[in-house]
Scaffold this motif. Structure first.
Motif, mmCIF file in Angstrom:
data_model
loop_
_atom_site.group_PDB
_atom_site.id
_atom_site.type_symbol
_atom_site.label_atom_id
_atom_site.label_comp_id
_atom_site.label_asym_id
_atom_site.label_seq_id
_atom_site.Cartn_x
_atom_site.Cartn_y
_atom_site.Cartn_z
ATOM 1 N N LEU A 29 9.242 -35.092 -46.582
ATOM 2 C CA LEU A 29 10.049 -34.288 -45.674
ATOM 3 C C LEU A 29 11.434 -34.887 -45.437
ATOM 4 N N CYS A 30 11.507 -36.211 -45.435
ATOM 5 C CA CYS A 30 12.786 -36.863 -45.156
ATOM 6 C C CYS A 30 13.680 -36.963 -46.387
ATOM 7 N N SER A 31 13.071 -37.166 -47.561
ATOM 8 C CA SER A 31 13.878 -37.486 -48.740
ATOM 9 C C SER A 31 13.629 -36.589 -49.941
ATOM 10 N N GLY A 36 8.655 -37.942 -52.501
ATOM 11 C CA GLY A 36 7.238 -37.788 -52.207
ATOM 12 C C GLY A 36 6.371 -38.063 -53.419
ATOM 13 N N LEU A 37 6.810 -37.572 -54.584
ATOM 14 C CA LEU A 37 6.054 -37.807 -55.810
ATOM 15 C C LEU A 37 6.021 -39.290 -56.166
ATOM 16 N N MET A 38 7.155 -39.965 -56.030
ATOM 17 C CA MET A 38 7.202 -41.396 -56.340
ATOM 18 C C MET A 38 6.346 -42.192 -55.365
ATOM 19 N N LYS A 101 18.585 -33.038 -52.419
ATOM 20 C CA LYS A 101 19.462 -34.192 -52.205
ATOM 21 C C LYS A 101 18.783 -35.162 -51.249
ATOM 22 N N PRO A 102 18.171 -36.205 -51.769
ATOM 23 C CA PRO A 102 17.452 -37.142 -50.904
ATOM 24 C C PRO A 102 18.402 -37.895 -49.978
ATOM 25 N N VAL A 103 17.900 -38.230 -48.810
ATOM 26 C CA VAL A 103 18.675 -39.038 -47.885
ATOM 27 C C VAL A 103 17.822 -40.204 -47.413
ATOM 28 N N ASN A 104 18.494 -41.249 -46.978
ATOM 29 C CA ASN A 104 17.862 -42.410 -46.350
ATOM 30 C C ASN A 104 17.065 -43.303 -47.294
ATOM 31 N N SER A 106 15.812 -44.219 -51.472
ATOM 32 C CA SER A 106 15.842 -43.993 -52.907
ATOM 33 C C SER A 106 14.416 -43.800 -53.394
ATOM 34 N N THR A 107 14.279 -43.188 -54.593
ATOM 35 C CA THR A 107 12.940 -42.974 -55.129
ATOM 36 C C THR A 107 12.252 -44.303 -55.446
ATOM 37 N N LYS A 108 13.021 -45.316 -55.869
ATOM 38 C CA LYS A 108 12.447 -46.630 -56.143
ATOM 39 C C LYS A 108 11.885 -47.243 -54.861
ATOM 40 N N LYS A 109 12.616 -47.073 -53.772
ATOM 41 C CA LYS A 109 12.155 -47.606 -52.490
ATOM 42 C C LYS A 109 10.876 -46.897 -52.050
#
Length: 204
Positions: A29-31, A36-38, A101-104, A106-109
């Motif tokens: 929901l946030c990013s 979510g998948l990562m 557009k993800p915020v806050n 990264s997908t790695k994080k």
């Protein structure tokens, strides 16, 4: 019948609500969906840690050494508390679901968060200590390939379930509903992780 029992129990362990569920919901929901998948993939691969120590026999040491188990428990508690507090401090939802557009985060994080959340999750650890380890005990006649297949099954269940959850909550129709209560949901997710952390810290 033993295989069926393990299969059903593994499924129940995966779908039961817990820190992993809340983390996927919060990050989705946030990013956005990719985050979510990562997170879901990270949770699934975190299972590999539990499978590895079961096969190597470390599970026997963990189950008979209260100090080591407590150390893992407190580390998991602290990490859940950290995730929850971070969520409470950054609970405003600004994602554009159409443009993704993800915020806050990264997908790695998000992947790392999912991996650590599961690897340090005592609920999952207890499952492997009490149930899965029986597959690789000296008394068991199961060969290594069978044990690896069981580990792959549990890992796949986690990835499929949490990726499905990420897709579900970030669908345009569902997201519109979530967006109306975005701040409340994210506050609830953050508080939920904090509560899980406190409960874990105070549990015997």
């Amino acid at each position: 019948m033993e295989i069926v029992s393990y299969a059903v129990l593994g499924l129940l362990i995966v779908v039961s609500p817990g820190p992993d569920f809340i983390l996927v919901l919060k990050n989705s929901l946030c990013s956005g969906r990719k985050a979510g998948l990562m997170t879901g993939i990270g949770i699934g691969l975190g299972i590999c840690i539990h499978v590895s120590y079961s096969i190597l026999g470390i599970s026997h040491i963990l189950s008979h050494n209260e100090a080591i188990f407590s150390l893992v428990k407190y580390a998991g508690s602290a990490y859940l508390f950290y995730l929850g507090l971070s969520g409470l401090l950054n609970s405003k939802l600004t994602i554009d679901i159409k443009n993704e557009k993800p915020v806050n985060s990264s997908t790695k994080k998000c992947f790392a968060q999912g991996f650590l959340c599961n690897a340090l999750n005592p609920k999952t650890m207890l499952f492997f200590l009490s149930v899965f380890s029986q597959l690789v005990s000296p008394e068991s006649e199961n060969n290594l390939m069978f044990v690896l297949m069981c580990g792959l099954y549990i890992t796949s269940l986690h990835i499929i379930w949490f990726c499905f959850l990420a897709f579900l909550v970030t669908s345009i129709k569902a997201f519109g509903t979530f967006q109306q209560f975005s701040h409340i949901i994210n506050q609830a997710c953050g508080m939920g992780l904090v509560i899980f952390g406190v409960m874990l810290f105070t549990s015997n």
